[in-house]
Design a protein around this motif. Structure first.
Motif, PDB file in Angstrom:
ATOM      1  N   ALA A 159       0.647  -1.235   0.016  1.00  0.00           N
ATOM      2  CA  ALA A 159      -0.088   0.033   0.071  1.00  0.00           C
ATOM      3  C   ALA A 159       0.906   1.136   0.236  1.00  0.00           C
ATOM      4  O   ALA A 159       0.401   2.530  -0.164  1.00  0.00           O
ATOM      5  CB  ALA A 159      -0.961  -0.165   1.209  1.00  0.00           C
ATOM      6  N   CYS A 160       2.256   1.127   0.153  1.00  0.00           N
ATOM      7  CA  CYS A 160       3.112   2.321   0.238  1.00  0.00           C
ATOM      8  C   CYS A 160       4.412   2.076  -0.379  1.00  0.00           C
ATOM      9  O   CYS A 160       5.421   1.946   0.472  1.00  0.00           O
ATOM     10  CB  CYS A 160       2.960   2.818   1.595  1.00  0.00           C
ATOM     11  N   PRO A 161       4.276   1.741  -1.673  1.00  0.00           N
ATOM     12  CA  PRO A 161       5.636   0.964  -2.186  1.00  0.00           C
ATOM     13  C   PRO A 161       6.512   2.040  -2.761  1.00  0.00           C
ATOM     14  O   PRO A 161       6.858   2.122  -4.076  1.00  0.00           O
ATOM     15  CB  PRO A 161       5.062   0.183  -3.352  1.00  0.00           C
ATOM     16  N   SER A 162       7.260   2.799  -1.817  1.00  0.00           N
ATOM     17  CA  SER A 162       8.101   3.751  -2.258  1.00  0.00           C
ATOM     18  C   SER A 162       9.242   3.150  -3.143  1.00  0.00           C
ATOM     19  O   SER A 162       9.623   3.835  -4.306  1.00  0.00           O
ATOM     20  CB  SER A 162       8.565   4.771  -1.293  1.00  0.00           C
ATOM     21  N   LEU A 163       9.859   2.233  -2.851  1.00  0.00           N
ATOM     22  CA  LEU A 163      10.957   1.804  -3.631  1.00  0.00           C
ATOM     23  C   LEU A 163      10.802   0.960  -4.800  1.00  0.00           C
ATOM     24  O   LEU A 163      11.244   1.233  -6.053  1.00  0.00           O
ATOM     25  CB  LEU A 163      11.960   0.568  -2.623  1.00  0.00           C
ATOM     26  N   THR A 164       9.746   0.143  -4.765  1.00  0.00           N
ATOM     27  CA  THR A 164       9.361  -0.729  -5.658  1.00  0.00           C
ATOM     28  C   THR A 164       8.349   0.259  -6.984  1.00  0.00           C
ATOM     29  O   THR A 164       8.512  -0.356  -8.228  1.00  0.00           O
ATOM     30  CB  THR A 164       8.521  -1.988  -5.552  1.00  0.00           C
ATOM     31  N   GLN A 165       7.583   1.120  -6.412  1.00  0.00           N
ATOM     32  CA  GLN A 165       6.733   1.884  -7.542  1.00  0.00           C
ATOM     33  C   GLN A 165       7.071   3.423  -7.380  1.00  0.00           C
ATOM     34  O   GLN A 165       6.412   3.872  -8.243  1.00  0.00           O
ATOM     35  CB  GLN A 165       5.465   1.413  -7.166  1.00  0.00           C
ATOM     36  N   GLY A 166       7.968   3.961  -6.570  1.00  0.00           N
ATOM     37  CA  GLY A 166       8.226   5.369  -6.333  1.00  0.00           C
ATOM     38  C   GLY A 166       8.945   5.828  -7.438  1.00  0.00           C
ATOM     39  O   GLY A 166       9.699   5.249  -8.201  1.00  0.00           O
TER      40      GLY A 166
ATOM     41  N   ASP B 228      -4.017  -2.043  -7.431  1.00  0.00           N
ATOM     42  CA  ASP B 228      -5.298  -1.326  -7.037  1.00  0.00           C
ATOM     43  C   ASP B 228      -5.005  -0.237  -8.007  1.00  0.00           C
ATOM     44  O   ASP B 228      -4.159   0.873  -7.887  1.00  0.00           O
ATOM     45  CB  ASP B 228      -5.200  -1.273  -5.527  1.00  0.00           C
ATOM     46  N   ALA B 229      -6.113   0.141  -8.775  1.00  0.00           N
ATOM     47  CA  ALA B 229      -6.225   1.291  -9.755  1.00  0.00           C
ATOM     48  C   ALA B 229      -6.299   2.626  -8.829  1.00  0.00           C
ATOM     49  O   ALA B 229      -5.727   3.727  -9.219  1.00  0.00           O
ATOM     50  CB  ALA B 229      -7.292   1.302 -10.781  1.00  0.00           C
ATOM     51  N   ASP B 230      -6.966   2.730  -7.754  1.00  0.00           N
ATOM     52  CA  ASP B 230      -7.030   3.904  -6.890  1.00  0.00           C
ATOM     53  C   ASP B 230      -5.764   4.188  -6.520  1.00  0.00           C
ATOM     54  O   ASP B 230      -5.264   5.449  -6.318  1.00  0.00           O
ATOM     55  CB  ASP B 230      -7.950   3.572  -5.775  1.00  0.00           C
ATOM     56  N   LEU B 231      -4.942   2.959  -5.972  1.00  0.00           N
ATOM     57  CA  LEU B 231      -3.429   3.276  -5.529  1.00  0.00           C
ATOM     58  C   LEU B 231      -2.925   4.066  -6.657  1.00  0.00           C
ATOM     59  O   LEU B 231      -1.947   4.937  -6.322  1.00  0.00           O
ATOM     60  CB  LEU B 231      -2.854   2.247  -4.820  1.00  0.00           C
ATOM     61  N   GLN B 232      -2.792   3.450  -7.843  1.00  0.00           N
ATOM     62  CA  GLN B 232      -1.808   4.060  -8.728  1.00  0.00           C
ATOM     63  C   GLN B 232      -2.141   5.358  -9.083  1.00  0.00           C
ATOM     64  O   GLN B 232      -1.411   6.091  -9.442  1.00  0.00           O
ATOM     65  CB  GLN B 232      -2.136   3.153 -10.144  1.00  0.00           C
ATOM     66  N   ALA B 233      -3.515   5.539  -9.211  1.00  0.00           N
ATOM     67  CA  ALA B 233      -3.896   7.081  -9.372  1.00  0.00           C
ATOM     68  C   ALA B 233      -3.325   7.867  -8.419  1.00  0.00           C
ATOM     69  O   ALA B 233      -2.980   9.149  -8.753  1.00  0.00           O
ATOM     70  CB  ALA B 233      -5.411   7.050  -9.478  1.00  0.00           C
ATOM     71  N   ALA B 234      -3.674   7.706  -7.132  1.00  0.00           N
ATOM     72  CA  ALA B 234      -3.268   8.549  -6.111  1.00  0.00           C
ATOM     73  C   ALA B 234      -1.712   8.633  -6.242  1.00  0.00           C
ATOM     74  O   ALA B 234      -1.221   9.865  -5.934  1.00  0.00           O
ATOM     75  CB  ALA B 234      -3.480   7.885  -4.681  1.00  0.00           C
ATOM     76  N   VAL B 235      -0.841   7.724  -6.494  1.00  0.00           N
ATOM     77  CA  VAL B 235       0.555   7.968  -6.677  1.00  0.00           C
ATOM     78  C   VAL B 235       0.925   8.939  -7.794  1.00  0.00           C
ATOM     79  O   VAL B 235       1.787   9.851  -7.646  1.00  0.00           O
ATOM     80  CB  VAL B 235       1.019   6.769  -6.715  1.00  0.00           C
ATOM     81  N   ARG B 236       0.056   8.642  -9.153  1.00  0.00           N
ATOM     82  CA  ARG B 236       0.540   9.506 -10.020  1.00  0.00           C
ATOM     83  C   ARG B 236       0.033  11.098  -9.770  1.00  0.00           C
ATOM     84  O   ARG B 236       0.763  12.023  -9.921  1.00  0.00           O
ATOM     85  CB  ARG B 236      -0.206   9.326 -11.329  1.00  0.00           C
ATOM     86  N   ALA B 237      -0.994  11.286  -9.119  1.00  0.00           N
ATOM     87  CA  ALA B 237      -1.438  12.683  -8.705  1.00  0.00           C
ATOM     88  C   ALA B 237      -0.337  13.161  -7.642  1.00  0.00           C
ATOM     89  O   ALA B 237       0.039  14.396  -7.803  1.00  0.00           O
ATOM     90  CB  ALA B 237      -2.912  12.380  -7.990  1.00  0.00           C
TER      91      ALA B 237
ATOM     92  N   LEU C  60       2.810  12.420  -7.666  1.00  0.00           N
ATOM     93  CA  LEU C  60       4.384  12.646  -8.005  1.00  0.00           C
ATOM     94  C   LEU C  60       3.966  14.070  -9.163  1.00  0.00           C
ATOM     95  O   LEU C  60       5.286  14.611  -9.225  1.00  0.00           O
ATOM     96  CB  LEU C  60       4.495  11.446  -9.101  1.00  0.00           C
ATOM     97  N   GLU C  61       2.695  14.318  -9.257  1.00  0.00           N
ATOM     98  CA  GLU C  61       2.771  15.796 -10.180  1.00  0.00           C
ATOM     99  C   GLU C  61       3.127  16.841  -9.355  1.00  0.00           C
ATOM    100  O   GLU C  61       3.195  17.916  -9.923  1.00  0.00           O
ATOM    101  CB  GLU C  61       1.367  15.782 -10.744  1.00  0.00           C
ATOM    102  N   ASN C  62       3.200  16.764  -8.049  1.00  0.00           N
ATOM    103  CA  ASN C  62       3.406  17.909  -7.062  1.00  0.00           C
ATOM    104  C   ASN C  62       4.945  17.829  -6.634  1.00  0.00           C
ATOM    105  O   ASN C  62       5.004  18.317  -5.832  1.00  0.00           O
ATOM    106  CB  ASN C  62       2.409  17.774  -5.889  1.00  0.00           C
ATOM    107  N   LEU C  63       5.604  17.142  -7.431  1.00  0.00           N
ATOM    108  CA  LEU C  63       7.137  17.352  -7.070  1.00  0.00           C
ATOM    109  C   LEU C  63       7.561  18.647  -7.285  1.00  0.00           C
ATOM    110  O   LEU C  63       7.212  19.370  -8.213  1.00  0.00           O
ATOM    111  CB  LEU C  63       7.951  16.211  -7.592  1.00  0.00           C
ATOM    112  N   PRO C  64       8.603  19.178  -6.473  1.00  0.00           N
ATOM    113  CA  PRO C  64       8.911  20.632  -6.575  1.00  0.00           C
ATOM    114  C   PRO C  64       9.594  20.759  -7.873  1.00  0.00           C
ATOM    115  O   PRO C  64      10.585  19.983  -8.281  1.00  0.00           O
ATOM    116  CB  PRO C  64       9.592  20.862  -5.249  1.00  0.00           C
ATOM    117  N   THR C  65       9.473  21.849  -8.272  1.00  0.00           N
ATOM    118  CA  THR C  65      10.554  22.461  -9.438  1.00  0.00           C
ATOM    119  C   THR C  65      11.527  23.214  -8.554  1.00  0.00           C
ATOM    120  O   THR C  65      11.435  24.170  -8.038  1.00  0.00           O
ATOM    121  CB  THR C  65       9.603  23.298 -10.269  1.00  0.00           C
ATOM    122  N   LEU C  66      12.737  22.611  -8.920  1.00  0.00           N
ATOM    123  CA  LEU C  66      14.039  23.290  -8.226  1.00  0.00           C
ATOM    124  C   LEU C  66      14.291  24.690  -8.982  1.00  0.00           C
ATOM    125  O   LEU C  66      14.116  24.692  -9.951  1.00  0.00           O
ATOM    126  CB  LEU C  66      15.281  22.564  -8.290  1.00  0.00           C
ATOM    127  N   VAL C  67      14.272  25.737  -7.849  1.00  0.00           N
ATOM    128  CA  VAL C  67      14.864  26.974  -8.431  1.00  0.00           C
ATOM    129  C   VAL C  67      16.115  27.062  -9.511  1.00  0.00           C
ATOM    130  O   VAL C  67      17.205  26.421  -9.093  1.00  0.00           O
ATOM    131  CB  VAL C  67      15.030  28.148  -7.545  1.00  0.00           C
TER     132      VAL C  67
END
Lengths: 459, 459
Positions: B299-306, B441-450, B452-459
C-alpha cells in the motif's frame, strides 16, 4: 566512567538450571494436608485425576528435593530463559542510596510475566498423558495468555473463560490469547450449566473469577480428553517457578554478591515462592541469611490481616479445602489495578512458611506502588506491571532507609512482568484518579469480617 | 535431543560495539546532496542549526568510517543492549525448511523497538549543547515513546505532537509517553500557529503526520533552548542504528555462521539501514556476499513503485529537498496497520544504495504479513509489531523456496519491535476484517500519479 557499569548479569542457555527445587523436602515442619470438603479427610490422587494428569498430581505431593525438568520443557524455556538479572544502577542513583538493588526480570517471556514457567510444563505433562484440550479461567488475562502460548507448543487446544468485565474492558489480553491460538469466552457464558444458571439469575452479569473457574472446571470434568490448569497457589505451580530463584542464585554467585533482603509481591504466591524457595534452602543450610519480605496490596491483605484457616480456593466452593491465610472465599477485593493480586487466599505453602516465621509481610496502597513504578520506568526503562510495583515500593522504602543509615544493603526484588497491557492503570495514576483502599478503611474491615464468617465447618 | 538446541546468541555488555559505522565512508559513489528549496543549493550546517545541535549536524555529513559512541550513551544502551540474536528453530520446524533462520530482536528496548538506539544519542547531544527541551511528532507513537524515555535520561523536557486520530484511537502509546515523563498534545492543537490555522479551516480535523511535524518544528524554531528530533530518514539516525548490524556480525561470528540473505522492512529506512550497513561494508570488502532485501507494504511501495527524485520530507513542504524514492510528498497511504511504514519517501541513503544496485526490494500485502506474524508468535513466542511482519513474510517465503530446492540458506531478518501495543491490528486480522491495498489497485496507482505531479521544481 559511566560506561563501566554492568547493568545485566546474564546466563547462557547452557548454564540454565535443569531441575526444579521442591521446598517440601526442606521445610522444617510439614504443612497441613489438603482436605476433602465432604469427608474432612486428606485428598488423594484419585480425587484430582479428573482435572490433572498424574505427573502433576505426583508433583503436588512430591517429597524429593529436586525434580528434573523434561527436555521438551527446557527447549521451550530457552525461548526466553535464563531471564536477566539487573543491577538497578540508575534507580539507585536517582534515590541517592548506598544500597545495591537487583531485580530478576520475568517480563521477557512470551506472556510478559513469570506465568509461562508453569504453563509450559503443565501443557507438556497433559499432552504426554494424551490430553487434547486444557481449560482455564483468567481475570486480567496473564494466565490465559501463558497457557495459550504453552498449548501451542504441544498441539493442545486451549479454552479460556475470561471474566466478562475484563473481556469487555481490556481487549488486548483477549487478542493476545487468540493470537497464540487460544479460544476465549466471556464468563458467564451459555456454554456451561454454571454459566447458564448465573445468566438466568442475572442476564447482565459482569462475572467473577469464581464463576469462570466453575465454567472451566465443569467443561474439563465432563470430557476425559480435557483437563483443567491452574496458574498459582498449588504446590506444583510453585515448584515450576523455582527456576527463577535457582537462576538468580547462579547470577549473584557470578558477581560474588550476597543478598541481605529479598522482596516480592504476593497474590496467589507463585512468583514470590519461585524466587524465594531456593534462597530459603540456602538460608536453612546456613549459607546465607537474607530477610524474606512479601508485599501485598492494602486492599487485599491476606497475609497481614487474614486468618490462617481451612478455606476454599474458589468463591463458589468447588475446590478441596486448603489451610491458608484467607480473607474468606467470598471476599471480593476492591477493583485495584493489580488484578493478579486480587485473591482472597494465599498459597498453602507460603502461608505455612509465614506462620512458621520464615518470611515477613507488609501491605502497600496502590498509589505508593504506582509512584514507585513510574520512577522505575523513567530510570530503568521498563514499565512494570502493577503487581510488581508493590515489591518496588517496598524496595525503594528500604533503599531510602539505607540512605539515612548509610547501610550498603543488597536488595533483590522480583520484577515479575511488564506493564505494556496495563497502561490504562498508569493513565489513572498519572491523571490523579487512583483510589486507595486499605486496612484503615472501615468498609474493608467489615467486608473481611463478613467473609470470614463463611469459612466452612469441616465434617 | 530437543534440549541441546541453542535459541539465543548473546553478547555480554563488554562485547557491545563502542562505535557506530558510517556507510558514507564506503559507498562506492557519493549520494546526491540535500538542497535548499529556495535556492536549489546544497544546505549547510547553518541552515539546520535552529533545529539540531552541531554534533548531530556534523554526523549528518560525516565522512570518517566510524564515530565513537559517548560513554553516557553506552551506559543507557546497556539497559537493554546488546540485543539478542535468535535462531528460529521452532519456526524452521513448523515450516519444514532446511534454511537456517536468525532474527535480531530489538523489542527488548524501553520503547519496544529499535527507536531508542537513536533517541538516546539525539537526547544526549542536545543536552550536551545546553538544550532544555525536544519537540517531535509521532503517529502511532513508537518514536514519541523512545524520545520521551531518552529525554528522561538526560533531564530534558519532551513535547510530542501526536496525530489526533492516533491520540484518540490508540491511547496506550500516549500513556506510555506520559509514563516516561513526556507531554503529548493531539495535533492539530491550538498551541501553534500551524495548528490554529488548520483548526480554523476544519475544527474536527483528525490530523496528519505532516501537520504534527509543522507544529513540532514551529515550537522548536521559536525557542533557542528547544530543538526538534526526527526518528528516521536522516543520515545521523541511520548512523546510530548501525549498532544493530555491528552486534549481529559479532553474534554470527561467535557461532561461525555466514549469512546468505538479509531481510528487513522499510518505512523511513532506519531499522533496515541499521542492520544492513555493516553487512554491506563486509560485502564491499569481499568478506561475505549476502543478498540484501528490503520489504515494503504494497500500500506504500516507495522503492518498488516510487520515483527517484528530489522531494520534501514532510507533507507541507517545510524540510530541505532530498533525493529519494518517493510516492510524492502529498501522497496519503491507505490506513494499513503498520503505521511505521506509512511514509511517502525513503531515506536518501537507502534510496541511493538501491539505485546503485546494492539492495533489492519487494512489496507485500498486509494480510500475508499478519499470517506470518501469527505463525511466528505461535512458534517463537514473540508477537511481532506489524512493521517487521513484512520482513517475516519475505523470510518465510524464502524458507519455503528452500524447502522445495533443498538449499540450506542462512537467512537473517530484522525483528525491529514487539506488537504488544498493536494487538487491535491482530484482532482485525484474526476476525477477517483486514483489507489489502496493493499496486494492482487502480486507486493506489492514481493516487501516486497525482502526488508525483506535485514534486517541486527546483529554482
Amino acid at each position: 566512567m559511566a560506561d563501566s557499569l554492568q547493568h545485566k548479569i546474564l546466563l547462557s542457555e547452557d548454564e540454565m538450571p535443569t531441575r526444579w527445587y521442591n521446598v517440601l523436602h526442606d521445610v522444617p515442619t510439614p504443612p497441613p494436608p489438603v482436605l476433602h470438603p465432604g469427608t474432612g479427610q486428606p485428598v488423594g490422587p484419585d480425587d484430582l485425576s479428573s482435572l490433572f494428569p498424574m505427573d502433576l498430581i505426583l508433583q503436588e505431593v512430591a517429597t524429593e528435593q529436586y525434580v528434573d525438568i523434561p527436555a521438551e520443557v527446557l527447549d521451550v524455556y530457552k525461548l526466553w530463559r535464563p531471564s536477566p538479572l539487573y543491577r538497578a544502577h540508575r534507580l539507585e542513583k536517582a534515590l541517592g542510596t548506598p544500597a545495591r538493588i537487583y531485580y530478576k526480570y520475568e517480563g521477557v517471556s512470551p506472556a510478559g510475566s513469570h506465568k509461562p514457567n508453569t504453563a509450559v510444563p503443565q501443557a507438556f505433562y497433559n499432552a504426554k498423558a494424551g490430553i487434547k484440550k486444557l481449560t482455564t479461567e483468567t481475570g486480567a488475562g496473564q494466565w490465559g495468555t501463558a497457557l495459550a502460548f504453552a498449548c501451542a507448543q504441544y498441539d493442545l487446544e486451549c479454552e479460556v473463560w475470561q471474566v466478562r468485565a475484563s473481556y469487555d474492558q481490556k481487549p488486548y489480553r483477549r487478542i493476545m490469547i487468540e493470537t497464540f491460538g487460544g479460544t476465549v469466552h466471556p464468563s458467564p457464558s451459555d456454554l456451561t450449566e454454571a454459566g447458564r444458571t448465573i445468566l438466568a439469575q442475572d442476564p447482565g452479569s459482569s462475572g467473577s473469577l469464581g464463576i469462570a473457574i466453575s465454567e472451566a472446571v465443569e467443561v474439563a470434568a465432563q470430557d476425559p480428553a480435557t483437563n483443567y490448569a491452574l496458574g498459582s497457589v498449588l504446590n506444583h505451580v510453585l515448584l515450576h517457578q523455582t527456576i527463577i530463584g535457582e537462576e538468580a542464585l547462579l547470577q549473584l554467585a557470578k558477581i560474588g554478591e550476597r543478598v541481605d533482603l529479598l522482596v516480592g509481591c504476593t497474590g496467589g504466591g507463585s512468583n514470590f515462592g519461585g524466587l524465594m524457595f531456593p534462597f530459603l534452602r540456602e538460608k536453612w543450610a546456613g549459607r546465607m541469611y537474607p530477610v524474606v519480605r512479601a508485599v501485598e496490596p492494602a486492599a487485599c491483605p491476606s497475609l497481614t490481616q487474614g486468618t490462617y484457616a481451612y478455606d476454599f480456593g474458589d468463591t463458589i466452593g468447588l475446590t478441596p479445602l486448603m489451610k491458608m491465610h484467607t480473607l474468606g472465599h467470598d471476599f471480593v477485593p476492591d477493583p485495584i489495578h493489580a488484578g493478579g493480586l486480587r485473591y482472597h487466599g494465599m498459597s498453602p505453602l507460603i502461608s505455612h512458611l509465614y506462620e512458621e516465621g520464615h518470611l515477613e509481610a507488609v501491605a502497600k496502597p496502590q498509589s505508593e506502588c504506582f509512584a514507585a513504578g513510574v520512577l522505575f520506568a523513567r530510570t530503568e526503562g521498563i514499565v512494570p506491571a502493577p503487581e510488581p510495583t508493590h515489591a518496588l515500593a517496598a524496595t525503594i522504602e528500604e533503599a531510602l532507609h539505607c540512605k539515612e543509615s548509610g547501610e550498603e544493603k543488597v536488595i533483590l526484588t522480583a520484577l515479575c512482568g511488564h506493564g505494556h497491557l496495563d497502561l490504562p492503570a498508569y493513565d489513572a495514576y498519572l491523571s490523579g484518579s487512583i483510589v486507595d483502599h486499605g486496612w484503615e478503611d472501615a468498609d474493608l474491615q467489615a467486608a473481611v469480617r463478613a467473609a470470614l464468617e463463611n469459612l466452612p465447618t469441616l465434617v
